[in-house]
Design a protein around this motif. Sequence first.
Motif, PDB file in Angstrom:
ATOM      1  N   THR A  99      -7.830  -5.441  -5.942  1.00 49.63           N
ATOM      2  CA  THR A  99      -8.043  -5.857  -4.551  1.00 49.63           C
ATOM      3  C   THR A  99      -6.788  -5.594  -3.712  1.00 49.63           C
ATOM      4  OG1 THR A  99      -7.307  -8.122  -5.008  1.00 49.63           O
ATOM      5  CG2 THR A  99      -9.661  -7.684  -5.218  1.00 49.63           C
ATOM      6  N   PRO A 133     -12.706  -4.665  -3.351  1.00 46.98           N
ATOM      7  CA  PRO A 133     -13.053  -5.992  -3.879  1.00 46.98           C
ATOM      8  C   PRO A 133     -13.704  -5.854  -5.253  1.00 46.98           C
ATOM      9  CG  PRO A 133     -13.884  -5.731  -1.615  1.00 46.98           C
ATOM     10  CD  PRO A 133     -13.432  -4.380  -2.091  1.00 46.98           C
ATOM     11  N   HIS A 134     -13.435  -6.770  -6.144  1.00 44.31           N
ATOM     12  CA  HIS A 134     -14.138  -6.768  -7.425  1.00 44.31           C
ATOM     13  C   HIS A 134     -15.616  -7.046  -7.158  1.00 44.31           C
ATOM     14  CE1 HIS A 134     -10.288  -6.292  -9.058  1.00 44.31           C
ATOM     15  NE2 HIS A 134      -9.919  -7.555  -9.088  1.00 44.31           N
ATOM     16  N   ASN A 185      -1.521 -10.082  -3.857  1.00 41.32           N
ATOM     17  CA  ASN A 185      -2.820 -10.750  -3.640  1.00 41.32           C
ATOM     18  C   ASN A 185      -3.953 -10.117  -4.441  1.00 41.32           C
ATOM     19  OD1 ASN A 185      -4.433 -12.763  -2.620  1.00 41.32           O
ATOM     20  ND2 ASN A 185      -4.464 -12.011  -0.506  1.00 41.32           N
ATOM     21  N   GLU A 186      -3.654  -9.749  -5.695  1.00 44.99           N
ATOM     22  CA  GLU A 186      -4.711  -9.268  -6.596  1.00 44.99           C
ATOM     23  C   GLU A 186      -5.546 -10.466  -7.039  1.00 44.99           C
ATOM     24  OE1 GLU A 186      -6.406  -6.803  -8.092  1.00 44.99           O
ATOM     25  OE2 GLU A 186      -7.291  -8.304  -9.426  1.00 44.99           O
ATOM     26  N   CYS A 187      -6.848 -10.351  -6.827  1.00 39.96           N
ATOM     27  CA  CYS A 187      -7.806 -11.424  -7.139  1.00 39.96           C
ATOM     28  C   CYS A 187      -7.627 -11.980  -8.550  1.00 39.96           C
ATOM     29  CB  CYS A 187      -9.218 -10.851  -6.988  1.00 39.96           C
ATOM     30  SG  CYS A 187     -10.543 -11.959  -7.454  1.00 39.96           S
ATOM     31  N   TYR A 232      -4.659 -14.642  -9.578  1.00 37.24           N
ATOM     32  CA  TYR A 232      -4.539 -16.053  -9.176  1.00 37.24           C
ATOM     33  C   TYR A 232      -4.450 -16.927 -10.428  1.00 37.24           C
ATOM     34  CZ  TYR A 232      -5.695 -15.361  -4.171  1.00 37.24           C
ATOM     35  OH  TYR A 232      -5.687 -15.009  -2.841  1.00 37.24           O
TER      36      TYR A 232
END
Lengths: 325, 325
Positions: free
Chosen positions: A117, A181-182, A283-285, A288
């Motif tokens: 992402t 987006p994934h 900010n890679e999904c 987190y």
Amino acid sequence: MEVRLPRLSRVAVCGGTHGNELSGVYLVRELLRTAPGAEAGGDASVQAVLSNPRATQLCRRYLDTDLNRCFTRAALNGPVSDAAPYEMTRARELDAQLGPKGSERAVDLVCDLHNSTSNMGLCVIAYSDCDWICLHIFRYLQRQMPNIPVRYIHFDLSDEESFSLDSVGKHGFALEIGPQPHGVVRSNIYTAMKEGLQHTLDWVRLFNSGTVFDGGPADVFTMAGHVDYPRDGDTRNITAAIHPHLQDRDFCLLLPEDPVFQTLSGQTLRYKGGEPLYPFFINECAYYEKGVALYLARKRSVTLPTLRVHKEGLPANFVSEKEEE
Amino acid sequence: MEVRLPRLSRVAVCGGTHGNELSGVYLVRELLRTAPGAEAGGDASVQAVLSNPRATQLCRRYLDTDLNRCFTRAALNGPVSDAAPYEMTRARELDAQLGPKGSERAVDLVCDLHNSTSNMGLCVIAYSDCDWICLHIFRYLQRQMPNIPVRYIHFDLSDEESFSLDSVGKHGFALEIGPQPHGVVRSNIYTAMKEGLQHTLDWVRLFNSGTVFDGGPADVFTMAGHVDYPRDGDTRNITAAIHPHLQDRDFCLLLPEDPVFQTLSGQTLRYKGGEPLYPFFINECAYYEKGVALYLARKRSVTLPTLRVHKEGLPANFVSEKEEE
């Protein structure tokens, strides 16, 4: 300096190692459907592999645990129980099929397709800054694909510690492309991945057939650390997001006091490190849950040697001008 | 024309109806933490609700079934078993808390916060093209937020058929903002949602305190149909992605023969409809499983009446110039 390396006879192209990174999933499905086989990589055999079919079916990153962290020596060689996570079992299957890791039987090259992402452009991610195969492929992609930024990321880990599927091959790298987006395919990202893979296979064909690749400098981003999100002490929920000034600015130098986060109430938090570094995977999904808001890298120039295949790797009747000098 | 409507005493702000749409999740968490209560909406009470806490915990859209399709009359009033999906049970809890749907006890306004992977800008999504509360709030947002496109989407369904959480209130809409990947917070999107919500609550306060909102025209996009991805007949896997010329062009008029899809092998597929229509929710992640590559809408102009609160809704000591005319 000139280096000669053995030809690359067997190449594995893997996708769906993370089941919701859809460019790789759909590209591997397309390869399986059209069966590129021999011609794609010249006389090298090309094997397409859907790495995590169950996660792909559910369009999730993984079922039980992240498959792409299951390829350390310890994980592959430790005891296995019936209660093992699906991905641990699947990692051993893949190691048996494409490895065993570190053995002579392992495939010559693993190219594992990933999406992010983050605004990564196209990245070759590898564990070595002196794997001339990976680095020459990277330089070739950079030259062949002027419309997308192409970068080389180096995670400095030993063969023992390396954890990802691509570490099973004699050479291997992740081909990481974003932003996407994934759970979504974006045509532009899918097409860039398809072209990146095609150029990779072209390079293998050229290398195997005796082409001499000139040496020269290449920039390498070596991972130097990471930064987690600010979190609530009790709930561990994040209390700030990536600052709008940093969002999408992967590989742009981050200087001390530059904005890094914006809290949910609007306050700016700044970079307190003393050393200017290059952020990536901003900010890679999927990170987190791993406690990573961004990675930081140092940029260095590496000098590639001139590269060609070992003479014994060439067809018997092969004659090149350079060979005759 | 002038319309007078009862004051809005009770407002519900819901987030995490889809557990991986993180701007709404984090905004509601922030509201719960700071407890805006009375002052936020003037004398209206504002209740923040995390709609699907279990899905939010797992950062998934839902556990068993899409919560935001569980609020039809039939679903809320049908028989319920112990084996009912979690979201069916949760929908009844929310209906008891904020409704019951269609009753006098229902809250006056539900604002349900959503994110999309599509380039939606900010959308007010409602079931009516003559709910003057929703339409005046929409016009207010449009004027207060000149830096983001603000649009009104109308799903033309009866109170019986309306399926989403916002249908539980006397008035209600989804506040949909994108693009943002699911499972990710982007500061710019989070901030736009926060501002959109703040302006909504400002509008409620102004309305309740007797402000006269002038009438006038407003554009409404009424859903007219949808298009699915081309799919493999056996596997149902998609065989084409949204065409790069259409990607991110939500609300730009789609003309007959415009490109819609690019197949995984690179072929362009064109729009075969006879009527120019406005696409939206183009390449929304969550709609792959619903068989929707994009929705199509007709755009119409609706004339809003001048709107003010019922006199009996005003504070006893209230005097306004217009009231005295």
